[in-house]
Design a protein around this motif. Structure first.
Motif, PDB file in Angstrom:
ATOM      1  N   GLU A 168       8.947  65.354  85.294  1.00  0.00           N
ATOM      2  CA  GLU A 168       7.903  65.773  86.244  1.00  0.00           C
ATOM      3  C   GLU A 168       6.808  64.703  86.306  1.00  0.00           C
ATOM      4  O   GLU A 168       6.297  64.400  87.388  1.00  0.00           O
ATOM      5  CB  GLU A 168       7.318  67.123  85.797  1.00  0.00           C
ATOM      6  CG  GLU A 168       6.528  67.857  86.869  1.00  0.00           C
ATOM      7  CD  GLU A 168       7.400  68.519  87.940  1.00  0.00           C
ATOM      8  OE1 GLU A 168       8.552  68.880  87.638  1.00  0.00           O
ATOM      9  OE2 GLU A 168       6.933  68.644  89.087  1.00  0.00           O
TER      10      GLU A 168
ATOM     11  N   ARG B  26       7.219  61.474  85.706  1.00  0.00           N
ATOM     12  CA  ARG B  26       7.778  60.309  86.410  1.00  0.00           C
ATOM     13  C   ARG B  26       7.815  60.547  87.917  1.00  0.00           C
ATOM     14  O   ARG B  26       7.563  59.650  88.708  1.00  0.00           O
ATOM     15  CB  ARG B  26       9.194  60.005  85.885  1.00  0.00           C
ATOM     16  CG  ARG B  26       9.230  59.389  84.510  1.00  0.00           C
ATOM     17  CD  ARG B  26       8.689  57.960  84.531  1.00  0.00           C
ATOM     18  NE  ARG B  26       9.500  57.077  85.353  1.00  0.00           N
ATOM     19  CZ  ARG B  26       9.086  56.471  86.466  1.00  0.00           C
ATOM     20  NH1 ARG B  26       7.846  56.658  86.910  1.00  0.00           N
ATOM     21  NH2 ARG B  26       9.887  55.686  87.148  1.00  0.00           N
ATOM     22  N   PHE B  27       8.150  61.763  88.280  1.00  0.00           N
ATOM     23  CA  PHE B  27       8.180  62.126  89.707  1.00  0.00           C
ATOM     24  C   PHE B  27       6.779  61.950  90.312  1.00  0.00           C
ATOM     25  O   PHE B  27       6.613  61.325  91.372  1.00  0.00           O
ATOM     26  CB  PHE B  27       8.659  63.576  89.857  1.00  0.00           C
ATOM     27  CG  PHE B  27       8.370  64.181  91.198  1.00  0.00           C
ATOM     28  CD1 PHE B  27       9.111  63.818  92.320  1.00  0.00           C
ATOM     29  CD2 PHE B  27       7.351  65.110  91.361  1.00  0.00           C
ATOM     30  CE1 PHE B  27       8.840  64.372  93.571  1.00  0.00           C
ATOM     31  CE2 PHE B  27       7.080  65.667  92.601  1.00  0.00           C
ATOM     32  CZ  PHE B  27       7.820  65.287  93.712  1.00  0.00           C
ATOM     33  N   LYS B  28       5.781  62.487  89.645  1.00  0.00           N
ATOM     34  CA  LYS B  28       4.411  62.377  90.169  1.00  0.00           C
ATOM     35  C   LYS B  28       3.968  60.919  90.260  1.00  0.00           C
ATOM     36  O   LYS B  28       3.342  60.500  91.232  1.00  0.00           O
ATOM     37  CB  LYS B  28       3.432  63.158  89.276  1.00  0.00           C
ATOM     38  CG  LYS B  28       3.394  64.654  89.574  1.00  0.00           C
ATOM     39  CD  LYS B  28       2.442  65.391  88.644  1.00  0.00           C
ATOM     40  CE  LYS B  28       0.988  65.052  88.919  1.00  0.00           C
ATOM     41  NZ  LYS B  28       0.476  65.620  90.167  1.00  0.00           N
TER      42      LYS B  28
ATOM     43  N   ARG C  61       5.854  58.337  90.635  1.00  0.00           N
ATOM     44  CA  ARG C  61       6.593  57.640  91.708  1.00  0.00           C
ATOM     45  C   ARG C  61       6.018  57.992  93.085  1.00  0.00           C
ATOM     46  O   ARG C  61       5.866  57.119  93.944  1.00  0.00           O
ATOM     47  CB  ARG C  61       8.081  58.029  91.631  1.00  0.00           C
ATOM     48  CG  ARG C  61       8.970  57.174  92.504  1.00  0.00           C
ATOM     49  CD  ARG C  61       9.011  55.749  91.996  1.00  0.00           C
ATOM     50  NE  ARG C  61       9.534  54.823  92.998  1.00  0.00           N
ATOM     51  CZ  ARG C  61       8.792  54.204  93.917  1.00  0.00           C
ATOM     52  NH1 ARG C  61       7.471  54.419  93.987  1.00  0.00           N
ATOM     53  NH2 ARG C  61       9.331  53.370  94.781  1.00  0.00           N
ATOM     54  N   VAL C  62       5.728  59.256  93.282  1.00  0.00           N
ATOM     55  CA  VAL C  62       5.151  59.703  94.560  1.00  0.00           C
ATOM     56  C   VAL C  62       3.772  59.070  94.738  1.00  0.00           C
ATOM     57  O   VAL C  62       3.422  58.597  95.828  1.00  0.00           O
ATOM     58  CB  VAL C  62       5.060  61.255  94.616  1.00  0.00           C
ATOM     59  CG1 VAL C  62       4.270  61.706  95.837  1.00  0.00           C
ATOM     60  CG2 VAL C  62       6.454  61.865  94.647  1.00  0.00           C
ATOM     61  N   GLN C  63       3.002  59.041  93.648  1.00  0.00           N
ATOM     62  CA  GLN C  63       1.647  58.475  93.747  1.00  0.00           C
ATOM     63  C   GLN C  63       1.710  56.995  94.098  1.00  0.00           C
ATOM     64  O   GLN C  63       0.999  56.531  94.989  1.00  0.00           O
ATOM     65  CB  GLN C  63       0.914  58.683  92.410  1.00  0.00           C
ATOM     66  CG  GLN C  63      -0.606  58.654  92.520  1.00  0.00           C
ATOM     67  CD  GLN C  63      -1.165  57.237  92.572  1.00  0.00           C
ATOM     68  OE1 GLN C  63      -0.549  56.318  92.019  1.00  0.00           O
ATOM     69  NE2 GLN C  63      -2.283  57.050  93.242  1.00  0.00           N
ATOM     70  N   SER C  64       2.589  56.260  93.408  1.00  0.00           N
ATOM     71  CA  SER C  64       2.617  54.813  93.643  1.00  0.00           C
ATOM     72  C   SER C  64       3.144  54.482  95.035  1.00  0.00           C
ATOM     73  O   SER C  64       2.650  53.566  95.693  1.00  0.00           O
ATOM     74  CB  SER C  64       3.434  54.092  92.568  1.00  0.00           C
ATOM     75  OG  SER C  64       4.783  54.464  92.651  1.00  0.00           O
ATOM     76  N   ALA C  65       4.121  55.261  95.510  1.00  0.00           N
ATOM     77  CA  ALA C  65       4.636  55.016  96.866  1.00  0.00           C
ATOM     78  C   ALA C  65       3.593  55.411  97.908  1.00  0.00           C
ATOM     79  O   ALA C  65       3.345  54.674  98.868  1.00  0.00           O
ATOM     80  CB  ALA C  65       5.926  55.799  97.097  1.00  0.00           C
ATOM     81  N   GLY C  66       2.969  56.555  97.694  1.00  0.00           N
ATOM     82  CA  GLY C  66       2.003  57.067  98.675  1.00  0.00           C
ATOM     83  C   GLY C  66       0.729  56.254  98.742  1.00  0.00           C
ATOM     84  O   GLY C  66       0.082  56.184  99.789  1.00  0.00           O
TER      85      GLY C  66
END
Lengths: 92, 206
Positions: free
Chosen positions: A59, A61-63, A65-70
């Motif tokens: 969870e 890592r998911f956050k 990844r979403v944060q860095s992409a967004g």
């Protein structure tokens, strides 16, 4: 239930917060929405429970990844300049 | 005659508190609209409206949340004007025992935990594909996920910005994240970064 099966397999935590409660609060824990005491209890559970720990890591890592992409990308300079020019006009 | 010192002070405060968030507002507008040109328009309209309403803003409070609120309202009005049908989202009542409905056990993580417990497959997915998956979420979910996971806004601010109770924010985050996680997982399986597990197929079938 899967939780009971996991608890039997890996032990879980005999005292404090159980697997189901910790997993239920996982998102709020990572979002910084829990009070200090609750956060500490969740943290302790994930520290000692080998069955739940991967859920915390995945969870997280998911956050991340979403944060860095967004968070990539910025407002184009011409848009910024256009807004500043419009505000200058509005201010005068 | 115009009160120049007053306007200069207003402009300085606006610059410091509101203009500092232009990149974040742009990114939010881009995720809402999915179109760079529309995002440019949204940001401009947001800042012009924010400037006009600046007297109603309490200095030192959460300017970014306030700007997101304006931006989303402008976007939704544009959608309504364009007679486009916004994706409606089924907002099931959260189960009493859960924070956002659905099982507390994430079947995707259960499936991934043994082979990739550190979630290394996420590193294989490029930004473009992560953003595309975000853009495919229904608007309510997308807004909640972007506000929370990208911009780090607290639930209370998201609730205020979107005009729903905090419980609904939790529900939208829960469902939005699960959809997004599934999309990323499916992508990783498709690309061969992780193997599909039978447990997840069984979970999906139920």
């Amino acid at each position: 239930m899967i939780i009971d099966m996991l608890r039997r397999m890996f032990g879980g935590t005999p005292d404090g917060m159980d697997c189901e409660e910790s997993l239920r609060l996982l998102s709020e824990y990572l979002d910084g929405e829990l009070d200090t005491l609750e956060a500490a209890e969740v943290e302790e559970h994930f520290r000692v429970c080998s069955a739940c720990y991967p859920h915390l890591r995945l969870e997280e890592r998911f956050k991340e990844r979403v944060q860095s992409a967004g968070a990539s990308g910025s407002c184009p300079d011409e848009v910024k300049a256009g807004i500043r020019a419009a505000l200058e006009g509005a201010a005068d | 005659m115009a009160d120049r010192p007053g306007k200069d002070m207003k402009r300085a405060a606006f610059e410091q508190e509101a203009m500092a968030h232009m990149d974040a507002v742009y990114r939010f507008a881009l995720r809402l609209s999915g179109d760079p040109d529309q995002a440019n328009d949204l940001v401009q309209e947001t800042y012009l409206r924010a400037w006009k309403a600046w007297d109603q803003y309490t200095a030192g409070t959460r300017a970014k949340s306030w700007l997101f609120t304006i931006c989303r309202n402008v976007f939704l009005r544009q959608v309504e004007r364009g007679n486009r049908h916004r994706a409606t989202v089924e907002e099931r009542a959260p189960r009493a025992s859960l924070s956002g409905g659905g099982s507390v056990i994430n079947p995707i993580w259960t499936s991934t935990a043994q082979k990739d417990p550190e979630g290394e497959f996420f590193d294989s997915i490029v930004d473009h594909d992560v953003l595309r998956a975000i853009d495919e979420l229904p608007e309510e979910y997308r807004t909640a996920v972007v506000m929370s996971d990208v911009e780090g806004l607290p639930y209370a601010d998201i609730a205020e910005a979107t005009g729903v109770p905090v419980g609904t924010v939790k529900s939208r985050l829960f469902r939005g994240r699960r959809q997004l996680q599934m999309a990323l997982y499916e992508f990783a399986v498709e690309m061969g970064y992780v193997g599909r597990r039978e447990e997840l197929e069984q979970e999906e079938a139920t």
